[in-house]
Design a protein around this motif. Structure first.
Motif, PDB file in Angstrom:
ATOM      1  N   ALA A 105      10.876   5.201   2.867  1.00 21.50           N
ATOM      2  CA  ALA A 105      11.522   4.119   2.094  1.00 21.50           C
ATOM      3  C   ALA A 105      12.982   4.026   2.493  1.00 21.50           C
ATOM      4  O   ALA A 105      13.574   5.002   2.967  1.00 21.50           O
ATOM      5  CB  ALA A 105      11.424   4.413   0.604  1.00 21.50           C
ATOM      6  N   ILE A 106      13.526   2.829   2.311  1.00 26.57           N
ATOM      7  CA  ILE A 106      14.964   2.655   2.532  1.00 26.57           C
ATOM      8  C   ILE A 106      15.615   2.473   1.169  1.00 26.57           C
ATOM      9  O   ILE A 106      15.093   1.777   0.298  1.00 26.57           O
ATOM     10  CB  ILE A 106      15.249   1.455   3.465  1.00 26.57           C
ATOM     11  N   VAL A 107      16.737   3.162   0.956  1.00 22.84           N
ATOM     12  CA  VAL A 107      17.472   3.074  -0.307  1.00 22.84           C
ATOM     13  C   VAL A 107      18.923   2.765   0.042  1.00 22.84           C
ATOM     14  O   VAL A 107      19.575   3.542   0.736  1.00 22.84           O
ATOM     15  CB  VAL A 107      17.393   4.407  -1.095  1.00 22.84           C
TER      16      VAL A 107
ATOM     17  N   LEU B 290      15.308  -0.011  13.003  1.00 23.87           N
ATOM     18  CA  LEU B 290      16.047   1.151  12.499  1.00 23.87           C
ATOM     19  C   LEU B 290      15.200   2.420  12.524  1.00 23.87           C
ATOM     20  O   LEU B 290      15.684   3.497  12.201  1.00 23.87           O
ATOM     21  CB  LEU B 290      16.518   0.882  11.057  1.00 23.87           C
ATOM     22  N   GLY B 291      13.915   2.252  12.864  1.00 19.46           N
ATOM     23  CA  GLY B 291      13.029   3.410  12.987  1.00 19.46           C
ATOM     24  C   GLY B 291      12.379   3.824  11.692  1.00 19.46           C
ATOM     25  O   GLY B 291      12.031   5.000  11.514  1.00 19.46           O
ATOM     26  N   LEU B 292      12.202   2.856  10.768  1.00 17.29           N
ATOM     27  CA  LEU B 292      11.555   3.179   9.491  1.00 17.29           C
ATOM     28  C   LEU B 292      10.071   3.436   9.734  1.00 17.29           C
ATOM     29  O   LEU B 292       9.352   2.576  10.212  1.00 17.29           O
ATOM     30  CB  LEU B 292      11.734   2.014   8.509  1.00 17.29           C
ATOM     31  N   LYS B 293       9.649   4.655   9.455  1.00 17.24           N
ATOM     32  CA  LYS B 293       8.255   5.033   9.716  1.00 17.24           C
ATOM     33  C   LYS B 293       7.394   4.738   8.493  1.00 17.24           C
ATOM     34  O   LYS B 293       7.885   4.475   7.408  1.00 17.24           O
ATOM     35  CB  LYS B 293       8.187   6.526  10.066  1.00 17.24           C
TER      36      LYS B 293
ATOM     37  N   GLU C  29       0.837  -1.202   0.000  1.00 18.25           N
ATOM     38  CA  GLU C  29       0.000   0.000   0.000  1.00 18.25           C
ATOM     39  C   GLU C  29       0.871   1.251   0.000  1.00 18.25           C
ATOM     40  O   GLU C  29       0.645   2.193  -0.767  1.00 18.25           O
ATOM     41  CB  GLU C  29      -0.923  -0.035   1.232  1.00 18.25           C
ATOM     42  N   GLU C  30       1.899   1.280   0.872  1.00 19.34           N
ATOM     43  CA  GLU C  30       2.808   2.434   0.930  1.00 19.34           C
ATOM     44  C   GLU C  30       3.557   2.593  -0.394  1.00 19.34           C
ATOM     45  O   GLU C  30       3.758   3.707  -0.892  1.00 19.34           O
ATOM     46  CB  GLU C  30       3.825   2.237   2.060  1.00 19.34           C
ATOM     47  N   LYS C  31       3.970   1.462  -0.961  1.00 17.99           N
ATOM     48  CA  LYS C  31       4.722   1.498  -2.230  1.00 17.99           C
ATOM     49  C   LYS C  31       3.878   2.114  -3.335  1.00 17.99           C
ATOM     50  O   LYS C  31       4.340   3.023  -4.045  1.00 17.99           O
ATOM     51  CB  LYS C  31       5.141   0.070  -2.611  1.00 17.99           C
ATOM     52  N   PHE C  32       2.644   1.634  -3.500  1.00 19.83           N
ATOM     53  CA  PHE C  32       1.793   2.139  -4.589  1.00 19.83           C
ATOM     54  C   PHE C  32       1.381   3.602  -4.373  1.00 19.83           C
ATOM     55  O   PHE C  32       1.185   4.348  -5.327  1.00 19.83           O
ATOM     56  CB  PHE C  32       0.579   1.240  -4.788  1.00 19.83           C
ATOM     57  N   LYS C  33       1.304   3.988  -3.108  1.00 22.19           N
ATOM     58  CA  LYS C  33       1.012   5.402  -2.801  1.00 22.19           C
ATOM     59  C   LYS C  33       2.162   6.276  -3.307  1.00 22.19           C
ATOM     60  O   LYS C  33       1.957   7.300  -3.957  1.00 22.19           O
ATOM     61  CB  LYS C  33       0.857   5.533  -1.278  1.00 22.19           C
ATOM     62  N   ALA C  34       3.409   5.820  -3.045  1.00 26.34           N
ATOM     63  CA  ALA C  34       4.590   6.569  -3.488  1.00 26.34           C
ATOM     64  C   ALA C  34       4.700   6.573  -5.010  1.00 26.34           C
ATOM     65  O   ALA C  34       5.059   7.583  -5.624  1.00 26.34           O
ATOM     66  CB  ALA C  34       5.855   5.951  -2.877  1.00 26.34           C
ATOM     67  N   ILE C  35       4.368   5.430  -5.636  1.00 23.45           N
ATOM     68  CA  ILE C  35       4.428   5.325  -7.107  1.00 23.45           C
ATOM     69  C   ILE C  35       3.449   6.304  -7.745  1.00 23.45           C
ATOM     70  O   ILE C  35       3.789   7.008  -8.705  1.00 23.45           O
ATOM     71  CB  ILE C  35       4.129   3.865  -7.556  1.00 23.45           C
ATOM     72  N   ALA C  36       2.226   6.363  -7.195  1.00 27.67           N
ATOM     73  CA  ALA C  36       1.199   7.269  -7.747  1.00 27.67           C
ATOM     74  C   ALA C  36       1.677   8.725  -7.679  1.00 27.67           C
ATOM     75  O   ALA C  36       1.515   9.489  -8.635  1.00 27.67           O
ATOM     76  CB  ALA C  36      -0.118   7.101  -6.996  1.00 27.67           C
ATOM     77  N   LEU C  37       2.299   9.082  -6.569  1.00 23.84           N
ATOM     78  CA  LEU C  37       2.805  10.455  -6.427  1.00 23.84           C
ATOM     79  C   LEU C  37       3.927  10.734  -7.429  1.00 23.84           C
ATOM     80  O   LEU C  37       3.996  11.811  -8.024  1.00 23.84           O
ATOM     81  CB  LEU C  37       3.315  10.679  -4.993  1.00 23.84           C
ATOM     82  N   GLU C  38       4.801   9.745  -7.621  1.00 23.89           N
ATOM     83  CA  GLU C  38       5.927   9.904  -8.551  1.00 23.89           C
ATOM     84  C   GLU C  38       5.434  10.038  -9.994  1.00 23.89           C
ATOM     85  O   GLU C  38       5.950  10.844 -10.770  1.00 23.89           O
ATOM     86  CB  GLU C  38       6.868   8.697  -8.417  1.00 23.89           C
ATOM     87  N   ILE C  39       4.409   9.252 -10.357  1.00 24.29           N
ATOM     88  CA  ILE C  39       3.850   9.322 -11.719  1.00 24.29           C
ATOM     89  C   ILE C  39       3.221  10.703 -11.947  1.00 24.29           C
ATOM     90  O   ILE C  39       3.420  11.328 -12.999  1.00 24.29           O
ATOM     91  CB  ILE C  39       2.811   8.198 -11.950  1.00 24.29           C
ATOM     92  N   LYS C  40       2.466  11.175 -10.941  1.00 21.08           N
ATOM     93  CA  LYS C  40       1.827  12.499 -11.068  1.00 21.08           C
ATOM     94  C   LYS C  40       2.887  13.595 -11.237  1.00 21.08           C
ATOM     95  O   LYS C  40       2.747  14.502 -12.060  1.00 21.08           O
ATOM     96  CB  LYS C  40       0.973  12.786  -9.824  1.00 21.08           C
ATOM     97  N   ALA C  41       3.985  13.473 -10.468  1.00 24.11           N
ATOM     98  CA  ALA C  41       5.053  14.485 -10.548  1.00 24.11           C
ATOM     99  C   ALA C  41       5.696  14.480 -11.936  1.00 24.11           C
ATOM    100  O   ALA C  41       5.974  15.543 -12.515  1.00 24.11           O
ATOM    101  CB  ALA C  41       6.108  14.205  -9.472  1.00 24.11           C
ATOM    102  N   ALA C  42       5.927  13.268 -12.488  1.00 23.77           N
ATOM    103  CA  ALA C  42       6.537  13.170 -13.826  1.00 23.77           C
ATOM    104  C   ALA C  42       5.603  13.760 -14.878  1.00 23.77           C
ATOM    105  O   ALA C  42       6.040  14.471 -15.799  1.00 23.77           O
ATOM    106  CB  ALA C  42       6.851  11.709 -14.154  1.00 23.77           C
TER     107      ALA C  42
END
Length: 913
Positions: free
Chosen positions: A613-615, A606-609, A421-434
């Protein structure tokens, strides 16, 4: 500290770069001829082809002619297409001509590269096959590159679905033939079921160049091509064996629910043997004797049907049919049937009508089909990760061809989220930005379902201007993919969609001309419109370049690194800027395999909220290792399939070669006479053993067998009572009587008619026995797996028993041919041509388990022309007129969707009904 190997690479270059450098002097030789050839007229350039052929007839090889031939093709392409081969394309052509795989990045012009080795090999006059992944590319490339070949005086043919045998024969007779891997494989199998040599369509396997070689020789090679037809009615046998199942107790079998397997215990086997013997279905003493391999298959299926499959959970009974329920979705799947007789076992269990089982009429793996070519080569953008498999299975080297211009694409590290769910939320935002910055973006998903799910999310986010590719290998899809480089374009596609289509920044001129100017006739108006399109595309390209070039965003990593590289490689063609990035979550399939629970705990510590994302490059490396493990497993699956198919392939070659010899022979008199005499030898040896006294001979049985097989009434019992007679005397009398009967038949029918009948009977008997043999091998394959429990190698067991079955086939061939020829009579004065049986094509997608040709397969019978009247009579408004439809065929209703996504979509029914 630099390793010695790393230091050597820095000083000398990699082995691949050293190999590429060896081609550079030859490229210089080709370039030196360019000016000379440019001065020739079109006719003089075309005459080069015949001159090369004359040199080959005089003893030169095509390797001797490579330099002038390549230079001629380059000049021909300049004149016919307005395209000039780059130097690196010349190197790619040399790699292909040498029988290797050329790995070339997307956009480097693989299609044009193919013209070089194809022209060179075609000079020998034995035919060159160019293999594509779909009909659309076969038609496109044969038309596009065909302009070069035709300009140089060569003939070009294309094989697509729905052609008649005559059309196929004409296409194969051309110097160059374009076709899909499926069409080539099925034509080979059908050719080896024909009854006359001149009915065959292929003319040999000389040289093949495979486009998208990794897709065809790796992805599609996990499952064989199969031609099937209906089997004789065995419903009584299914019902008889089903009747034994209620008589078994829990001590008679063992169930492994985890592996979903069930097997008989020793007590169960003994009980079953007694039941089968009483019913007259057991041959010999043991159920596991080789003669009972088919019975073993049937009893195992009956046991599975009763102990592993539950009504209203795995299937329902409706309208006198067994309807499968999908274990993942709970939906009914009308039209789908369990294979290898399991569906029939369930029908017998539930007391519904037992439908005829389909039997394999012929099958071959792509590995064994393509290994028949004297020379094989391939090209793709991604092959190096599978280099060991290409070497092991096909003896093909992989050579990476350098790009014409340096690659400028930026490959970002993966972003990993905790949940999908978090991944697809981030993907949708990235697509809109592009989309907002007008950067063209190609979004890769691993399945059609995930494409549609992401599309729905984008609609909710307010983004409506995007394309979703639901169809695979479709002309419309090629157009959409070609336009994916237009500024602001958002294209969502499965990773394999549009394979073979180049994404050009600003759009594809040829595609737009075809689409927008189709109705505009040749003349000044059309020329002006084309000029306007060129200006528009140049403007759009500048805008796309300014926004950063094509952005490839992947929503998941595929189990194969190669598929990821294909997607990534769509960006950054011909030195263009570009960017690629993978978005992952711990809930992705590959991450779960890798071990997400441990990683999830680690990331929490590690405190990932949430929504973070971790990269990290470590994650990329860890994922690559996971992918390598999956690739190794898939390689083992393909290798294992090939080991078993190699056993069948050796036998297939013998049968197919034998058929061609039989078709080519002027007369089969000697062959059928030898078969008859050998059959008599076996009959006499069985009933009159050596050193046995005449009173011990089984004369009654021998008399009956002679009557049955030779159609003769002979007084064998009276002969046995003669003084001093021995088995040789009896054998001679039987031989003389059978020869006299054969001579009499020839006298009555005429020599020509008997020669025709002999050939027809022998070929049809070979075919019938080969089909039975394939069924037995299928059953044997499923049975030998259990030998592993007894510490015996299943493959060795399969080899030895398959050999015994093949020996039995040859013995049966002699006896059955003799029997049929002894009983044949001419009912009508004219002879009737034997016809091929009803045939269907099947190729199972290894990843989905779905038949590429639809539920029922696709008809291959000669009188069926899918492009002809059958489809013209379909009424879009009346589904009853549609008849059988392939799952991947366009829906006859006219929606533009595939049948499986339209009227053929599985509907959610009440499964308890």
């Amino acid at each position: 500290m630099v390793s010695f190997g790393g230091l050597a690479r820095k000083l000398l270059g990699s082995s691949n770069s050293r190999r590429v450098r060896k081609f550079e002097p030859t490229v210089r030789e080709i370039n030196a001829l360019e000016e000379e050839l440019s001065r020739l007229s079109d006719d003089e350039l075309r005459a080069k082809t015949q001159a090369f052929r004359d040199e080959i007839a005089g003893g030169k090889t095509i390797d001797d002619l490579l330099v002038p031939a390549f230079a001629t093709v380059r000049e021909g392409a300049k004149r016919a297409l307005g395209m000039r081969h780059f130097d690196v394309q010349m190197i790619g052509g040399m790699v292909l001509a040498g029988g290797s795989i050329a790995e070339m990045r997307t956009g480097e012009g693989k299609t044009l590269v193919g013209t070089l080795p194809v022209y060179l090999a075609a000079l020998e006059g034995n035919g060159v096959h160019v293999v594509t992944v779909n009909d659309y590319l076969a038609i496109r490339d044969s038309s596009w590159m065909g302009r070069v070949y035709k300009f140089l005086g060569l003939t070009v043919g294309v094989i697509t679905h729905g052609l008649s045998d005559e059309q196929r024969r004409d296409a194969y007779a051309c110097d160059i033939t374009y076709a899909t891997n499926n069409e080539l494989g099925f034509d080979y199998l059908r050719d080896n079921m024909k009854f006359e040599r001149d009915q065959m369509v292929q003319r040999g396997h000389h040289f093949a160049i495979i486009d998208e070689v990794d897709s065809i020789l790796i992805d599609e090679a996990r499952t064989p091509l199969i031609i099937s037809g209906p089997l004789d009615d065995r419903s009584d046998l299914y019902r008889t064996i089903d009747g034994f199942m209620p008589q078994l107790s829990v001590e008679d079998y063992e169930v492994d629910e985890k592996q979903r397997q069930v097997s008989f215990t020793e007590d169960g086997t003994e009980k079953l043997e007694r039941l089968l013997e009483a019913a007259g279905h057991l041959h010999g003493d043991s159920l596991y004797d080789i003669e009972n391999v088919t019975i073993v298959h049937h009893v195992n299926n009956a046991l599975k049907a009763h102990r592993l499959f539950n009504r209203d959970k795995d299937y329902i009974v409706r309208n006198d049919e067994i309807v499968i329920i999908d274990e993942f979705t709970g939906r009914m799947m009308p039209g789908r049937r369990f294979s290898e007789g399991l569906h029939q076992a369930l029908e017998a269990k539930e007391g519904v009508t037992v439908q005829p089982e389909n039997q394999t009429l012929a099958s071959i793996t792509f590995q064994n089909y393509f290994r028949m070519y004297k020379r094989l080569a391939g090209m793709t953008g991604t092959a190096s990760t599978e280099a060991s498999e290409f070497g092991d299975i096909y003896n093909l080297d992989v050579v990476e061809i350098p790009t014409n211009l340096p690659v400028q694409r930026i490959d970002d590290h993966d972003e990993v989220y905790r949940t999908a769910e978090e991944k697809f939320k981030a993907i949708a935002l990235e697509i809109k930005a592009a989309a907002e910055r007008r950067q063209p973006i190609l979004v890769g998903t691993t399945s059609i379902e995930k494409s549609e799910m992401l599309a729905e999310r984008l609609r909710k986010e307010g983004l409506k201007d995007f394309q979703v590719l639901n169809a695979r290998y479709h002309e419309q899809e090629a157009y959409i993919v070609a336009q994916a480089g237009v500024p602001g374009a958002v294209t969502i596609a499965t990773n394999m969609a549009g394979r073979g289509t180049d994404i050009q920044l600003g759009g594809n001129l040829d595609m737009r001309i075809e689409r927008e100017l189709a109705e505009v006739p040749e003349g000044p108006e059309r020329e002006a419109a084309i000029t306007a399109l060129k200006v528009d595309i140049a403007r759009l390209k500048d805008e796309a370049l300014a926004s950063g070039g094509l952005y490839v965003l992947a929503t998941e990593r595929h189990e194969s690194r190669r598929i990821d590289n294909q997607l990534r490689g769509r960006s950054g063609r011909q030195g263009d800027p570009g960017r690629s990035k993978f978005y992952l979550s711990l809930q992705d399939d590959l991450m779960r395999i890798f071990g997400s629970e441990r990683m999830d705990t680690m990331l929490t510590r590690l405190g990932l909220k949430e929504d973070e994302a971790i990269v990290h490059p470590w994650i990329n490396k860890a994922l690559e290792k996971a992918q390598m493990k999956v690739e190794a497993r898939n390689f083992d699956i393909r290798k294992n399939l090939l080991k078993y198919d190699d056993v069948m392939n050796d036998q297939r070659k013998v049968i197919f070669e034998q058929r061609i010899e039989l078709m080519d022979a002027e007369s089969l008199v000697e062959t059928v006479t030898d078969m008859r005499h050998e059959t008599i030898d076996q009959l006499v040896a069985k009933r009159m053993p050596e050193k046995a006294y005449p009173e011990q001979w089984e004369t009654a049985e021998l008399t009956e067998e002679i009557r049955d097989i030779l159609n003769l009434d002979l007084p064998v019992a009276d002969w046995a009572m003669e003084e001093g007679i021995d088995d040789a005397d009896v054998k001679k009398r039987i031989v003389d009587a059978s020869d006299a009967a054969a001579a009499d038949k020839e006298q009555r029918f005429g020599a020509d008619v008997m020669r025709y009948i002999e050939r027809s009977v022998v070929l049809q008997t070979v075919d019938a026995l080969w089909r039975e043999h394939l069924v037995n091998l299928d059953h044997l394959r499923s049975a030998v797996g259990f030998r592993g429990y007894a510490q015996r190698d299943p493959l060795n067991e399969y080899k030895s028993e398959a050999f015994e079955l093949f020996q039995a086939l040859l013995d049966n061939l002699r006896e059955r041919t003799t029997q049929q020829l002894s009983r044949v009579e001419i009912v009508r004065p004219e002879t009737q041509e034997p016809v091929l049986p009803f045939m269907q094509a099947h190729h199972i997608d290894a990843t989905t388990g779905e038949d590429e040709f639809g539920h029922g397969g696709e008809r291959l019978t000669a009188d069926f022309n899918p492009a002809g009247e059958d489809r013209l009579q379909r009424d879009p408004a009346n589904p009853e007129t549609w008849g059988p439809i392939g799952r991947n065929e366009a829906c006859p209703c006219g929606s533009g969707k595939k049948f499986k996504h339209c009227h053929g979509a599985y509907v959610q029914d009440d499964v308890t009904a």
